[in-house]
Design a protein around this motif. Structure first.
Motif, PDB file in Angstrom:
ATOM      1  N   HIS A  48       0.843  -1.204   0.000  1.00 45.33           N
ATOM      2  CA  HIS A  48       0.000   0.000   0.000  1.00 45.33           C
ATOM      3  C   HIS A  48       0.879   1.256   0.000  1.00 45.33           C
ATOM      4  O   HIS A  48       0.533   2.258  -0.636  1.00 45.33           O
ATOM      5  CB  HIS A  48      -0.919  -0.041   1.220  1.00 45.33           C
ATOM      6  N   HIS A 126       0.675   9.966   6.145  1.00 47.91           N
ATOM      7  CA  HIS A 126       0.035   8.688   5.803  1.00 47.91           C
ATOM      8  C   HIS A 126       1.072   7.567   5.797  1.00 47.91           C
ATOM      9  O   HIS A 126       0.835   6.473   6.321  1.00 47.91           O
ATOM     10  CB  HIS A 126      -0.635   8.842   4.423  1.00 47.91           C
ATOM     11  N   HIS A 130       1.256   4.136   8.362  1.00 47.75           N
ATOM     12  CA  HIS A 130       1.317   2.727   7.951  1.00 47.75           C
ATOM     13  C   HIS A 130       2.661   2.096   8.291  1.00 47.75           C
ATOM     14  O   HIS A 130       2.736   0.899   8.570  1.00 47.75           O
ATOM     15  CB  HIS A 130       1.036   2.601   6.455  1.00 47.75           C
TER      16      HIS A 130
HETATM   17 NI    NI Z   1      -3.638   4.175   3.702  1.00 47.19          NI
END
Ligand code: NI
Length: 165
Positions: A48, A126, A130
């Motif tokens: 991701h 972001h 993660h």
């Molecule tokens: Ni995300």
């Protein structure tokens, strides 16, 4: 938000290196470690971070997509190699396609108005979010985690200090 391309470049370079170092500690076996039963895996979260970087093309930056598409690759080496490539591609795109004035211009994303310099800040936050998820899953998978913003349990012990927790 960022108002200077140089400020983003310096921070992105540091942050991308931290992310790559975390990814380099992954093993192929660890990629299946789940957040909880049936939820996202360590490999999916790592991938991701590669694929979400490419989202910046929707804001008008042009650079190549990850080679692996949307499917999560099965090797850790591929994920980190693609991360290194795409993190450099993003920086090059920002440096060559945007300027300090562009950072102040706004675009509407999912109904919200975002200055481009704010989108770049979001991209870093972001990623940090993660990356933090990854380090917990890596521990659960039995991996040693590299230092990110400070000592880890292992490095405290190696320095002869009592770990905080
Ligand atoms: Ni995300």
């Amino acid at each position: 938000m960022f108002t200077k391309i140089d400020d983003f470049a310096a921070e992105w370079t540091r942050e991308a290196e931290l992310t790559a170092r975390v990814m380099e500690a992954l093993t192929d076996d660890s990629l299946g470690q789940e957040v909880s039963d049936g939820r996202r895996t360590l490999g999916q979260i790592a991938w991701h971070l590669v694929s979400s970087t490419h989202y910046m093309t929707t804001l008008g930056l042009t650079f190549d997509a990850p080679d692996g598409g949307v499917e999560t690759p099965v090797t850790a080496a591929f994920i980190v190699a693609e991360y290194r490539r795409i993190s450099r591609a993003l920086l090059k795109a920002v440096r060559t396609q945007w300027n300090d004035t562009t950072l102040l211009e706004s675009q509407t994303i999912a109904g919200e108005v975002w200055p481009n310099g704010g989108s770049l800040r979001y991209t870093i936050m972001h990623q940090a979010h993660h990356r933090g998820q990854m380090t917990v899953l890596m521990r659960q998978a039995g991996l040693r985690v590299p230092e990110v913003y400070g000592p880890t349990y292992d490095t405290w012990v190696e320095k002869g200090l009592a770990p905080l927790a």
